[in-house]
Write a protein that holds these residues in place. Structure first.
Motif, PDB file in Angstrom:
ATOM      1  N   PRO A  15       0.817  -1.221   0.000  1.00 58.34           N
ATOM      2  CA  PRO A  15       0.000   0.000   0.000  1.00 58.34           C
ATOM      3  C   PRO A  15       0.846   1.263   0.000  1.00 58.34           C
ATOM      4  O   PRO A  15       0.438   2.293  -0.520  1.00 58.34           O
ATOM      5  N   CYS A  16       2.038   1.181   0.612  1.00 58.65           N
ATOM      6  CA  CYS A  16       2.908   2.356   0.733  1.00 58.65           C
ATOM      7  C   CYS A  16       4.286   1.796   0.997  1.00 58.65           C
ATOM      8  O   CYS A  16       4.420   0.741   1.618  1.00 58.65           O
ATOM      9  N   THR A  17       5.342   2.470   0.531  1.00 54.99           N
ATOM     10  CA  THR A  17       6.675   1.924   0.809  1.00 54.99           C
ATOM     11  C   THR A  17       6.936   1.920   2.309  1.00 54.99           C
ATOM     12  O   THR A  17       7.825   1.219   2.782  1.00 54.99           O
ATOM     13  N   GLY A  18       6.156   2.681   3.051  1.00 56.27           N
ATOM     14  CA  GLY A  18       6.254   2.645   4.516  1.00 56.27           C
ATOM     15  C   GLY A  18       5.928   1.269   5.071  1.00 56.27           C
ATOM     16  O   GLY A  18       6.230   0.965   6.222  1.00 56.27           O
ATOM     17  N   LYS A  19       5.276   0.420   4.252  1.00 53.35           N
ATOM     18  CA  LYS A  19       4.924  -0.937   4.674  1.00 53.35           C
ATOM     19  C   LYS A  19       6.046  -1.931   4.352  1.00 53.35           C
ATOM     20  O   LYS A  19       5.945  -3.106   4.692  1.00 53.35           O
ATOM     21  N   VAL A  20       7.088  -1.460   3.691  1.00 58.30           N
ATOM     22  CA  VAL A  20       8.167  -2.384   3.338  1.00 58.30           C
ATOM     23  C   VAL A  20       9.015  -2.651   4.576  1.00 58.30           C
ATOM     24  O   VAL A  20       9.757  -1.795   5.044  1.00 58.30           O
ATOM     25  N   ASP A  21       8.832  -3.838   5.096  1.00 62.82           N
ATOM     26  CA  ASP A  21       9.485  -4.254   6.323  1.00 62.82           C
ATOM     27  C   ASP A  21      10.929  -4.643   6.008  1.00 62.82           C
ATOM     28  O   ASP A  21      11.194  -5.213   4.953  1.00 62.82           O
ATOM     29  N   VAL A  22      11.812  -4.370   6.913  1.00 68.59           N
ATOM     30  CA  VAL A  22      13.214  -4.807   6.774  1.00 68.59           C
ATOM     31  C   VAL A  22      13.234  -6.309   6.547  1.00 68.59           C
ATOM     32  O   VAL A  22      13.991  -6.833   5.729  1.00 68.59           O
ATOM     33  N   PHE A  37      14.676  -3.369  -5.425  1.00 63.34           N
ATOM     34  CA  PHE A  37      14.540  -1.912  -5.309  1.00 63.34           C
ATOM     35  C   PHE A  37      13.120  -1.521  -4.943  1.00 63.34           C
ATOM     36  O   PHE A  37      12.160  -2.142  -5.364  1.00 63.34           O
ATOM     37  N   CYS A  38      13.058  -0.507  -4.097  1.00 63.91           N
ATOM     38  CA  CYS A  38      11.767  -0.019  -3.623  1.00 63.91           C
ATOM     39  C   CYS A  38      11.476   1.269  -4.382  1.00 63.91           C
ATOM     40  O   CYS A  38      12.346   2.127  -4.506  1.00 63.91           O
ATOM     41  N   VAL A  39      10.257   1.378  -4.875  1.00 66.08           N
ATOM     42  CA  VAL A  39       9.885   2.593  -5.592  1.00 66.08           C
ATOM     43  C   VAL A  39       8.737   3.268  -4.848  1.00 66.08           C
ATOM     44  O   VAL A  39       7.638   2.732  -4.765  1.00 66.08           O
ATOM     45  N   GLY A  40       9.035   4.413  -4.280  1.00 65.79           N
ATOM     46  CA  GLY A  40       8.012   5.147  -3.535  1.00 65.79           C
ATOM     47  C   GLY A  40       7.654   6.433  -4.243  1.00 65.79           C
ATOM     48  O   GLY A  40       8.214   6.765  -5.290  1.00 65.79           O
ATOM     49  N   CYS A  41       6.693   7.144  -3.654  1.00 67.59           N
ATOM     50  CA  CYS A  41       6.288   8.434  -4.218  1.00 67.59           C
ATOM     51  C   CYS A  41       7.448   9.425  -4.078  1.00 67.59           C
ATOM     52  O   CYS A  41       8.396   9.187  -3.346  1.00 67.59           O
ATOM     53  N   MET A  78      16.638   2.515  -3.186  1.00 65.84           N
ATOM     54  CA  MET A  78      15.345   3.205  -3.057  1.00 65.84           C
ATOM     55  C   MET A  78      15.241   4.224  -4.185  1.00 65.84           C
ATOM     56  O   MET A  78      16.183   4.973  -4.441  1.00 65.84           O
ATOM     57  N   TYR A  79      14.110   4.213  -4.879  1.00 63.20           N
ATOM     58  CA  TYR A  79      13.856   5.220  -5.910  1.00 63.20           C
ATOM     59  C   TYR A  79      12.552   5.939  -5.592  1.00 63.20           C
ATOM     60  O   TYR A  79      11.663   5.379  -4.962  1.00 63.20           O
ATOM     61  N   ASN A  80      12.454   7.154  -6.059  1.00 63.83           N
ATOM     62  CA  ASN A  80      11.204   7.901  -5.903  1.00 63.83           C
ATOM     63  C   ASN A  80      10.677   8.319  -7.271  1.00 63.83           C
ATOM     64  O   ASN A  80      11.423   8.750  -8.131  1.00 63.83           O
TER      65      ASN A  80
END
Lengths: 119, 1375
Positions: A15-22, A37-41, A78-80
């Motif tokens: 739902p949000c990259t904030g939910k990406v747990d270590v 890689f994590c892609v967030g806003c 991490m990418y935005n």
């Protein structure tokens, strides 16, 4: 736009990259992923205020953890992006793939995952 | 396009041959005629850009899709072009040679240079077909029928009728009198014009399609109507042509040496030897006469003279034929009519013919009525005279059968249906309507086929046959000249004595070049390629605009404004003259990753990255001279800064970005901080200067700007690119609409409205919002949108819910304890997925996955019938999980979830694998890898589906009552709107009376009386039963969540607080005037604020005021309060104008930094200058200084124009003191509402949710939101009430089920979740000793679940297992 990017990239939705747990990131490497890689806003545009910033912190944190166990920390990035930036996504996907190719396979994969019970 | 069927796959656009400038990218690149407006468009369906029918198609008697086949030729798709041509016309090659091409007469290209050479282009198709050696046979889709139709005559009309009837499945026999088919095409048109192989080939097509052709059969002799009837024919079509000539009607016409033109041509065409002697005179000026003359020449005549009644320009023959005849050395003599034949007495053969002069051919009425001058005669000696003055039908054996004959001697039939008085007999072609061209016969043949089909099927022959072909033309401005490609012809010397074809056709290259000249008049060329490409069957080219009548109670106009087109100023700014000069919108497209350069910032002239870019502000705004738009467009300063910053970000190298401006108007909430950032941190250069001319550096196409700086020095600077910051203006279409609706617009063409009812138009019930109301930015437009919707709702509140349909949802199945039974539906998406991914293979693979009990694949899984199928399968196969492998869940998951719900399966037991957008579309070049990836994605989705649990969103009842905090203009308006919508509210005000800041003001800048307005509002609120007013009130307690708030208020001096239960909150606590600390305020009583000056003017007028100095930006735009107070410039000008009005001699100075008279208020700024108000700009770092003296307050300021300090002795110094929010901190703490650094409440999203607050069901309006004018506060109040109604109108709110949940057993109460939640939702319940997460407040981001060290918080639908199972299953297979 249907811009081509490498097929080895599979997208997992949160739902949000904030939910990406270590734990999720570590699990990826444990299971044999070569890179994540994590892609967030875009920063400042998180729908939940700071989820993307949290994710970036975790990604940075995990670099150290990975290095400790002999995995290059830079296998996680991490990418935005905003939703209108298809070409940039394709570029990041390409960039990430090339970067991981240069690093070679996940070192964990080379070793046997578990020592099988001789019995 | 049927929007419901279109799957947005884009196959149609791939085959569309028409490209048009792409409006979405400001015409900087191209799109197809069938296109999706832009990638993120909603609905995401394609549409066809059909302007109408092109002139060529409308004009062609056979209505061939000319633009279509031309576009296809241009695309190199000759096969498709040929097929399209033959849809409407069987003779591309024949008509490619002999057509009189009326289409070319109407071609739009003719208005630019010369018409498109349409005839040569379809001849090219005919030649292509001949060269290939195989003629295209149209597919006969209809079933074979038993009815037989007889066609008499194998000319173009007869063959076309056969062609059409064969397509309908009929059995057709063509009877031909001559030995070979073709009629006049065979026996009237000479071979050098129409080669026999082309003719034979195109006629043979109907035989190959199944027609029986019988030559040498004479109707009326060998066969009759009666015999045909006996043989079982259901209908007969008579297309016998005009094969006899007309006589001159003078003596001795029967002598040897006098021939009839049509007979002569027939004999020549039949190969009979015809001796014409050495000298031939042809009488007549039509096509036949010219053909006769040229044929006579080829048969050996040495001298051929063509003599006709008409003047050269009146001759009925086609011009190109006449030119060809002249090239063949045929003499043409005009304006002579035959008088008598001269006879050689020895041989009794013709020896010459005498002509008399013809003065005129047609009388005043345009009728054929020649007038001769018998005194002017001339004799022409010759061996042969050939008469070609007209044709007639040979009616031998026809009259006898009772077939009706018309007065001119042709066949009689109905002009529309072609039915003769004998019902089963139809007539057409030349014998019916007189001599015409092949294409007319084709058109007639098609009509005959329709009539015969209808006749046989007992249908109405006439219905719907009155179609009028109107056409459209594009504008031709800016269309460059492209020379028409000429087809080569045989040189005249090579034509002599032979019948070789004179004209050569185009080769492929010529055809492509010529077809590229087409201007695509109708945009869509009606080539119908998309019909085949669209597997979903969503396209219907026959759709027409439908007029609908809607009965409504109110109307909202949100038609917007358009960017100003700077083309009229191109001489000054070189727009469209130099490609490196762009409008701001064009420049934005260059910056956009979805734009023509995919976000790569390059200048158009050489695709190099620019190093210096200049922005010119106020193009099309604040400019009465050049464009007439005197208002300020309000948005350009901000977007120019934004674009300049993005441009710097996109530039590889350091970019120099300079903005040339008059005033920077960053008046919006927090906008000044943006300006500060642009200038101080991002290094954007701001140059206060108006550029008066731009010149091009011819070497590199750079732009040289000439401008005067503030000191008046003339400067020059060179830039790589120039961006024109164009303003907004109302479009012509919107004005026409306003006119139709009967609403008034003001002199700037925006709607005429009242400052106290800014969105109401001059007609009751019609409201406007957005930029048609006046120039404004996105936050204001979105606010107005809510406001207008609310106002529209106030008028029709009674009707709420009356048209609502309630969806019946069956009771949910209980799947507790069931093993997962997963159904996987793999989508082909037409060929979108199936064209790349091996769908059957993937489906078979899915069937092997654990938990999967059913798999299927569908052409379009999103189609209606597939939904029904999924429902059936869920029930039949007892599925308790569904996986759809297709496209994006973003667009399609809700629909599939509804499908699950509709058959009783919980909607959360659904998962999608995106094998289109994330697979087949992006890996089209590697199908095998894409198939492998599809398998991976489906495996992940199935693994996750197995882990899914049924979820239920919490349902909260809504307390239908509102709390409005603040009884000023905004609060009262909000409460009144709610009452009009039928909802009760409690309006609480901390003061003892309602009115707020409005009570301290006098007039608006427009002159409206504010106090009277406030009094009116107070009366209305007081008499409104649905509003409870509590004055002297204070909030003492607050709790609850959306739909269920409880607020305790102590009011009216009572000790005891009362509890108000309410579903929503509207915050309208307002703001007041700042109390200045500068410029002797409070020390010298001659120093006032603008509000105090307003009071002074209202009380005492201007008595004793010789000089007034106003100082702007006092307490605003400084370190302490960095933002602009928005309203002070207009307050100052309002007071200055009031002073000038009552005391013109009073000197008024306004000392300012930027005059921010945004929008239509610019007019008052202009007026103030006109009235002699003196404006002196000062620098922030060098502010004015005030010093008290006995004569007055001495104000010293540095004048930029004079470059020195000036001192003004003023009677009053008025400080524009700015706005200060009141009590926001206290209320914010009490109700947990956030404010910005300056104490204004924060909206949930600046642009998207401008009056919503971060907490659900809490809304914000008025100056508590930010500084604003009364009219703006009213609009925000309307908007806040409107947003509140979206809650209050519901009985209950169903929340998303994706919420965090705490499992308190393992919780160690570390409070990490409490600290991490961005919305402060987790709370520690001290009584229970537990952490609680209220699902009504939880936003579902999952941060708490992530940070919880004991992993005792789950985010529903995204539980750890539900995510890690995907990781494991993906990588397990790979490892």
């Amino acid at each position: 736009m249907r811009l081509t990017y490498p097929t080895n990239i599979k997208i997992l939705r949160v739902p949000c990259t904030g939910k990406v747990d270590v734990m999720y990131l570590l699990r990826c490497f444990q299971e044999g992923a070569d890179g994540v890689f994590c892609v967030g806003c875009l920063e400042g545009n998180c729908h939940y205020n700071q989820g993307n910033l949290r994710c970036r912190e975790r990604v940075e944190h995990i670099h150290e953890l990975l290095e400790e166990i002999g995995i290059e920390g830079d296998r996680v990035r991490m990418y935005n992006l905003s939703s209108g930036e298809g070409p940039t996504f394709a570029r990041y996907a390409q960039e990430m793939t090339e970067h991981i190719m240069a690093l070679g396979p996940n070192p964990l994969k080379a070793k046997p995952k578990k020592v099988k019970d001789p019995a | 396009m049927d929007q419901a069927k279109c799957t947005s796959c884009g196959e149609c656009a791939k085959v569309c041959p028409v490209s048009r400038p792409n409006e979405y990218n400001e015409k900087l690149d191209f799109r197809k005629a069938i296109y999706k407006q832009y990638p993120q468009a909603i609905p995401g369906a394609f549409g066809i850009n059909k302007e109408g029918t092109a002139p060529c198609k409308a004009t062609c008697p056979a209505h061939v899709s000319i633009q279509g086949f031309v576009a296809l030729i241009n695309d190199g798709r000759y096969e498709e072009a040929l097929k399209l041509f033959k849809e409407e016309h069987p003779f591309p090659g024949i008509c490619g040679r002999v057509c009189h091409h009326p289409c070319e007469g109407e071609c739009t290209r003719a208005q630019v240079d010369q018409p498109l050479n349409v005839r040569e282009l379809h001849r090219f198709l005919g030649d292509y077909e001949l060269e290939r050696g195989e003629f295209y046979l149209p597919e006969i889709k209809a079933e074979k029928r038993n009815e037989r139709v007889a066609i008499i005559g194998s000319g173009p009309a007869g063959v076309t009728t056969a062609f059409e009837l064969l397509k309908q499945g009929y059995q057709v026999t063509i009877f031909e009198k001559q030995d070979e088919p073709g009629g006049m095409m065979r026996y009237g048109i000479p071979e050098y014009r129409l080669p026999r192989d082309i003719l034979a080939g195109e006629i043979k097509v109907v035989q190959d399609m199944g027609a029986e052709l019988k030559c040498g059969i004479t109707f009326g002799q060998d066969i009759t109507l009666e015999s045909l009837k006996t043989e079982g024919y259901s209908a007969v079509f008579l297309a016998i042509g005009l094969h006899s000539g007309r006589n001159l009607g003078i003596e001795n016409e029967g002598l040897e040496g006098v021939l009839q033109g049509v007979d002569f041509l027939r004999d020549a065409a039949s190969g009979k030897s015809v001796d014409v002697g050495k000298e031939v005179v042809v009488v007549g000026g039509g096509n036949v006469a010219v053909d006769v003359a040229q044929t006579a020449k080829r048969l050996g005549a040495e001298k051929v003279t063509l003599i006709c009644l008409e003047r050269r320009e009146e001759m009925p023959a086609w011009e190109y034929e006449i030119i060809e005849a002249l090239e063949d050395d045929i003499e043409i003599v005009n304006s002579f009519g035959p008088r008598s034949f001269h006879i050689d007495q020895d041989s009794q053969r013709i020896s010459g013919i005498e002509f008399k002069s013809c003065k005129r051919v047609f009388d005043e009425n345009g009728r054929f009525n020649p007038e001769y001058d018998e005194d002017v005669c001339e004799i022409f000696h010759c061996d042969t005279v050939i008469v070609a003055i007209g044709q007639s039908a040979n009616l031998d054996g026809i009259k006898d059968q009772g077939i009706a004959i018309s007065r001119p001697g042709g066949l009689e039939a109905d002009s529309v249906t072609l039915q003769t008085p004998i019902a089963w007999v139809f007539a057409g072609g030349d014998a019916f309507y007189g001599p015409k061209s092949v294409v007319d016969a084709v058109a007639c043949g098609k009509e005959a086929a329709i009539s015969i089909h209808r006749y046989i099927n007992n249908m109405d022959l006439r219905e719907g046959r009155d179609k009028v072909w109107n056409y459209v033309r594009p504008a031709i401005e800016g269309e460059g000249i492209i020379e028409r490609i000429k087809a080569e012809c045989l040189a005249p010397k090579d034509r002599a004595g032979n019948f070789l074809e004179v004209a050569n056709g185009y080769n492929e290259e010529q055809a492509r070049l010529e077809s590229a000249r087409c201007m695509s008049c109708g945009v869509c060329s009606e080539c119908y390629q998309c019909l085949d490409a669209c597997l979903a069957g969503a396209i219907d080219h026959n759709m027409v605009a439908i007029d609908k009548d809607l009965t409504v109670g109110s109307v909202v106009l949100a038609t917007g404004a358009k960017p100003y087109d700077p083309s009229p100023l191109s001489d000054i700014y070189l727009y469209k003259q130099n490609p490196n000069v762009l409008t701001s919108l064009e420049f934005e497209r260059l910056l956009s990753s979805g734009g023509p350069t995919m976000g790569h910032l390059v200048r158009p002239s050489d695709h190099k990255e620019p190093k210096k870019i200049a922005w010119l502000q106020c193009i099309g705004s604040r400019d009465n001279n050049k464009c007439g738009n005197s208002y300020c467009s309000s948005v350009c300063c901000m977007y120019a800064m934004k674009d300049a910053m993005i441009a710097k970000e996109h530039s590889g190298e350091e970019l120099d970005a300079a903005i040339f401006y008059m005033d920077i108007r960053s008046f919006g909430k927090d906008y000044e901080m943006y300006y500060d950032r642009a200038r101080d941190r991002e290094g954007i250069r701001f140059v206060k200067a108006r550029v008066h001319s731009v010149i091009e550096n011819r070497e590199n196409r750079n732009l040289i700007l000439r401008f005067a700086d503030e000191n008046g020095a003339i400067l020059e600077e060179e830039f790589d690119m120039l961006v024109l910051s164009v303003g907004l203006e109302v479009s012509r279409e919107t004005l026409e609409l306003a006119d139709r609706l009967g609403i008034n617009v003001n002199k700037h063409k925006f709607i005429e409205s009242d400052p106290f009812a800014p969105l109401a138009s001059s007609r009751e019930g019609i409201f406007a919002c957005g930029t048609f109301q006046g120039p404004k930015d996105i936050p204001s437009s979105v606010t107005e949108a809510s406001a207008a919707a609310g106002l529209a709702g106030c008028v029709i509140a009674e009707a709420r819910g009356t048209d609502t349909k309630i969806l019946e949802i069956p009771e949910e199945m209980d799947i507790t304890g069931q093993e997962p039974r997963v159904g996987v539906f793999v989508c082909n998406c037409g060929s979108n997925i199936a064209g790349v991914v091996d769908v059957p293979g993937v489906q078979a693979y899915a069937a092997t996955l654990p938990g999967v009990v059913f798999t299927d694949n569908n052409l379009f899984t999103c189609s209606q019938d597939t939904q029904a199928k999924i429902k059936d399968k869920i029930l039949e196969e007892k599925l308790n999980r569904v996986v759809v492998a297709s496209c994006s869940p973003k667009t399609h998951a809700p629909m599939f979830m509804e499908t699950l719900e509709a058959c009783g399966l919980n909607r959360y037991l659904f998962e999608m694998a995106n094998i289109r957008n994330q697979d087949s579309w992006v890996h089209a070049d590697s199908p095998e890898l894409a198939t492998e990836k599809a398998r991976d994605l489906i495996r992940m989705a199935v693994a996750r589906a197995v882990q899914l649990k049924p979820l239920h969103g919490k349902v909260i009842p809504v307390k239908k009552h509102a709390l409005v905090v603040g009884g000023g203009i905004a609060g009262m308006n909000a409460a009144l709107d709610l009452a009009k919508q039928g909802f009760e509210s409690t309006l609480i005000e901390k003061q003892s009376q309602l009115g707020g800041m409005g009570r301290k003001l006098h007039h608006t800048i427009e002159g409206a009386d504010i106090r009277a307005y406030v009094d009116k509002l107070v009366t209305q609120v007081g008499s409104e039963e649905k509003i409870t007013v509590l004055t002297d009130s204070e909030i003492v307690n607050f709790e609850g969540f959306q739909g269920n708030f409880k607020t305790a208020v102590r009011a009216g001096g009572q000790e005891e607080a009362r509890e108000i239960q309410h579903g929503v909150i509207i915050v309208a606590t307002g703001a007041g005037e700042n109390t200045p600390k500068e410029f002797l305020y409070g020390e010298d009583e001659r120093v006032l604020t603008q509000t105090q000056l307003g009071d002074r003017l209202a009380e005492k007028g201007c008595s004793g005021l010789d000089t007034v100095v106003m100082i702007q930006c006092v307490g605003s735009r400084n370190e302490e309060r960095p933002n602009c107070s928005r309203i002070c410039c207009q307050s100052a000008i309002k007071n200055a104008l009031a002073i000038k009005k009552s005391s013109p001699d009073t000197q008024v100075f306004i000392l300012y930094r930027d005059m921010r008279m945004y929008g239509q208020m610019e007019d008052y700024y202009t007026e103030a200058r006109k009235q002699g108000v003196i404006f002196v700009r000062f620098d922030k770092n060098n502010p004015p200084v005030a010093k008290a003296s006995d004569e007055g307050v001495l104000v010293t300021v540095k004048d930029h124009v004079l470059q020195r300090d000036i001192e003004i002795c003023s009677d009053i110094v008025a400080l524009s003191a700015g706005v200060l929010p009141s009590g926001s901190e206290e209320l914010g703490n009490r109700m947990k509402l956030n404010t910005n650094a300056e104490g204004y409440f924060l909206e949930a999203h600046v642009k998207l949710r401008p009056v919503d607050m971060g907490s659900d069901a809490v809304f914000l309006c008025g100056t508590a939101h930010g500084p604003q004018l009364i009219s703006e506060a009213i609009v925000q109040a309307n908007a806040a009430a409107s947003r509140a109604v979206t809650f209050l109108s519901k009985d209950e709110i169903k929340l998303s089920a994706i919420k965090a949940e705490v499992f308190t057993d393992h919780c160690v109460k570390c409070l990490t979740c409490v600290r991490s939640c961005p919305f402060e939702v987790p709370q520690f319940n001290t009584e229970k000793g537990e952490i609680e997460i209220d699902p009504a407040l939880c936003q579902g981001c999952g941060v708490c679940a992530c940070v919880c060290p004991r992993q005792t918080i789950n985010l529903n639908n995204y539980e750890d297992d539900q995510i890690t199972c995907e990781i494991e299953t993906l990588l397990a297979e790979e490892a």
